[in-house]
Write a protein that holds these residues in place. Structure first.
Motif, mmCIF file in Angstrom:
data_model
loop_
_atom_site.group_PDB
_atom_site.id
_atom_site.type_symbol
_atom_site.label_atom_id
_atom_site.label_comp_id
_atom_site.label_asym_id
_atom_site.label_seq_id
_atom_site.Cartn_x
_atom_site.Cartn_y
_atom_site.Cartn_z
ATOM 1 N N MET A 36 0.837 -1.200 0.000
ATOM 2 C CA MET A 36 0.000 0.000 0.000
ATOM 3 C C MET A 36 0.875 1.254 0.000
ATOM 4 S SD MET A 36 -2.893 -1.318 2.686
ATOM 5 C CE MET A 36 -3.492 0.304 3.047
ATOM 6 N N ASP A 37 1.904 1.242 0.826
ATOM 7 C CA ASP A 37 2.822 2.391 0.888
ATOM 8 C C ASP A 37 3.528 2.605 -0.453
ATOM 9 O OD1 ASP A 37 2.101 2.781 3.526
ATOM 10 O OD2 ASP A 37 3.900 1.812 4.340
ATOM 11 N N ARG A 38 3.935 1.506 -1.101
ATOM 12 C CA ARG A 38 4.594 1.610 -2.409
ATOM 13 C C ARG A 38 3.667 2.256 -3.435
ATOM 14 N NH1 ARG A 38 6.445 -3.404 -1.334
ATOM 15 N NH2 ARG A 38 4.859 -4.412 -2.623
ATOM 16 N N GLU A 39 2.423 1.804 -3.459
ATOM 17 C CA GLU A 39 1.472 2.358 -4.427
ATOM 18 C C GLU A 39 1.175 3.823 -4.119
ATOM 19 O OE1 GLU A 39 0.818 0.969 -7.228
ATOM 20 O OE2 GLU A 39 1.841 -0.837 -6.604
ATOM 21 N N SER A 40 1.011 4.159 -2.856
ATOM 22 C CA SER A 40 0.753 5.557 -2.482
ATOM 23 C C SER A 40 1.925 6.453 -2.858
ATOM 24 C CB SER A 40 0.509 5.671 -0.976
ATOM 25 O OG SER A 40 -0.705 5.059 -0.635
ATOM 26 N N ALA A 41 3.136 5.955 -2.679
ATOM 27 C CA ALA A 41 4.333 6.752 -2.969
ATOM 28 C C ALA A 41 4.457 7.077 -4.459
ATOM 29 C CB ALA A 41 5.580 6.015 -2.486
ATOM 30 N N ARG A 42 3.879 6.246 -5.309
ATOM 31 C CA ARG A 42 3.967 6.489 -6.759
ATOM 32 C C ARG A 42 3.339 7.819 -7.163
ATOM 33 N NH1 ARG A 42 5.766 2.006 -9.208
ATOM 34 N NH2 ARG A 42 5.430 0.031 -8.154
ATOM 35 N N GLY A 43 2.386 8.274 -6.386
ATOM 36 C CA GLY A 43 1.692 9.505 -6.738
ATOM 37 C C GLY A 43 2.370 10.777 -6.281
ATOM 38 N N GLN A 44 3.358 10.655 -5.405
ATOM 39 C CA GLN A 44 4.002 11.845 -4.856
ATOM 40 C C GLN A 44 4.592 12.721 -5.952
ATOM 41 O OE1 GLN A 44 6.771 10.320 -1.968
ATOM 42 N NE2 GLN A 44 5.221 10.202 -0.382
ATOM 43 N N GLY A 45 4.196 13.992 -5.909
ATOM 44 C CA GLY A 45 4.741 14.954 -6.850
ATOM 45 C C GLY A 45 4.138 14.899 -8.243
ATOM 46 N N THR A 46 3.110 14.068 -8.450
ATOM 47 C CA THR A 46 2.466 13.985 -9.760
ATOM 48 C C THR A 46 1.130 14.731 -9.717
ATOM 49 O OG1 THR A 46 1.136 11.996 -9.335
ATOM 50 C CG2 THR A 46 3.444 11.663 -10.042
ATOM 51 N N HIS A 47 0.527 14.939 -10.877
ATOM 52 C CA HIS A 47 -0.780 15.590 -10.904
ATOM 53 C C HIS A 47 -1.878 14.675 -10.368
ATOM 54 C CE1 HIS A 47 -0.809 13.400 -14.729
ATOM 55 N NE2 HIS A 47 -2.125 13.456 -14.673
ATOM 56 N N GLU A 48 -1.573 13.402 -10.145
ATOM 57 C CA GLU A 48 -2.529 12.443 -9.594
ATOM 58 C C GLU A 48 -2.332 12.222 -8.095
ATOM 59 O OE1 GLU A 48 -1.487 9.235 -12.178
ATOM 60 O OE2 GLU A 48 -3.102 9.716 -13.585
ATOM 61 N N GLU A 49 -1.448 12.998 -7.494
ATOM 62 C CA GLU A 49 -1.122 12.820 -6.074
ATOM 63 C C GLU A 49 -2.365 12.848 -5.187
ATOM 64 O OE1 GLU A 49 2.235 14.569 -3.124
ATOM 65 O OE2 GLU A 49 1.003 16.074 -4.137
ATOM 66 N N SER A 50 -3.295 13.747 -5.466
ATOM 67 C CA SER A 50 -4.479 13.857 -4.612
ATOM 68 C C SER A 50 -5.306 12.574 -4.632
ATOM 69 C CB SER A 50 -5.340 15.052 -5.034
ATOM 70 O OG SER A 50 -5.828 14.887 -6.354
ATOM 71 N N ILE A 51 -5.347 11.894 -5.763
ATOM 72 C CA ILE A 51 -6.102 10.643 -5.865
ATOM 73 C C ILE A 51 -5.455 9.572 -4.992
ATOM 74 C CG2 ILE A 51 -6.851 8.797 -7.440
ATOM 75 C CD1 ILE A 51 -6.831 11.035 -9.643
ATOM 76 N N TYR A 52 -4.146 9.470 -5.073
ATOM 77 C CA TYR A 52 -3.424 8.509 -4.241
ATOM 78 C C TYR A 52 -3.627 8.817 -2.752
ATOM 79 C CZ TYR A 52 -0.831 6.563 -8.233
ATOM 80 O OH TYR A 52 -0.473 5.930 -9.404
ATOM 81 N N LEU A 53 -3.567 10.105 -2.400
ATOM 82 C CA LEU A 53 -3.743 10.490 -1.000
ATOM 83 C C LEU A 53 -5.159 10.197 -0.519
ATOM 84 C CD1 LEU A 53 -1.736 13.835 -0.959
ATOM 85 C CD2 LEU A 53 -1.177 11.737 0.300
ATOM 86 N N ALA A 54 -6.153 10.473 -1.348
ATOM 87 C CA ALA A 54 -7.541 10.188 -0.955
ATOM 88 C C ALA A 54 -7.751 8.693 -0.750
ATOM 89 C CB ALA A 54 -8.504 10.731 -2.006
ATOM 90 N N GLN A 55 -7.133 7.891 -1.594
ATOM 91 C CA GLN A 55 -7.229 6.442 -1.458
ATOM 92 C C GLN A 55 -6.576 5.986 -0.151
ATOM 93 O OE1 GLN A 55 -4.871 4.151 -4.285
ATOM 94 N NE2 GLN A 55 -6.667 2.894 -4.639
ATOM 95 N N LYS A 56 -5.426 6.550 0.137
ATOM 96 C CA LYS A 56 -4.734 6.214 1.380
ATOM 97 C C LYS A 56 -5.594 6.604 2.581
ATOM 98 C CE LYS A 56 -0.408 7.150 3.819
ATOM 99 N NZ LYS A 56 0.896 7.828 3.722
ATOM 100 N N ALA A 57 -6.213 7.785 2.523
ATOM 101 C CA ALA A 57 -7.063 8.245 3.618
ATOM 102 C C ALA A 57 -8.278 7.335 3.798
ATOM 103 C CB ALA A 57 -7.498 9.679 3.365
ATOM 104 N N ALA A 58 -8.843 6.868 2.707
ATOM 105 C CA ALA A 58 -9.993 5.960 2.794
ATOM 106 C C ALA A 58 -9.607 4.669 3.507
ATOM 107 C CB ALA A 58 -10.541 5.668 1.400
#
Length: 105
Positions: A36-58
């Motif tokens: 989960m952490d690996r997948e969330s980290a993929r979004g860091q600094g990208t325009h899709e970062e908010s989607i990854y963060l929202a998924q992590k928060a869920a």
């Protein structure tokens, strides 16, 4: 099986946020925090970062980590606004209000 299909798609360079989302969900269902952490980290600094963060928060909400989830959702909203994605930011804020109404804040 879902993970195998997603891994094949990544190997064939068919990688997308949808594939990564599926891998995150499979990791969540398996209780695999490292994946989960690996997948969330993929979004860091990208325009899709908010989607990854929202998924992590869920996933944090599902595990009862409400304070951490609220912080992560706030980061997701900030990221969406930084990417000038006001609609996503508003949706995340509305979802946060519903979450807090359901679980308390």
């Amino acid at each position: 099986e879902a993970r195998s299909i997603a891994d094949q798609a990544v190997a064939q360079k068919l990688d997308s946020i949808g594939i990564r989302n599926m891998l995150f969900v499979v990791a969540f269902l398996r209780g695999d925090q490292a994946a989960m952490d690996r997948e969330s980290a993929r979004g860091q600094g990208t325009h899709e970062e908010s989607i990854y963060l929202a998924q992590k928060a869920a996933s944090q909400t599902a595990r009862g980590q409400l304070k951490t989830a609220n912080e992560t959702y706030r980061a997701a909203v900030t990221s969406a606004l930084r990417s000038d994605n006001k609609e996503s930011a508003a949706s995340m804020q509305a979802a946060g209000a519903l979450r807090n109404a359901n679980y308390g804040d």
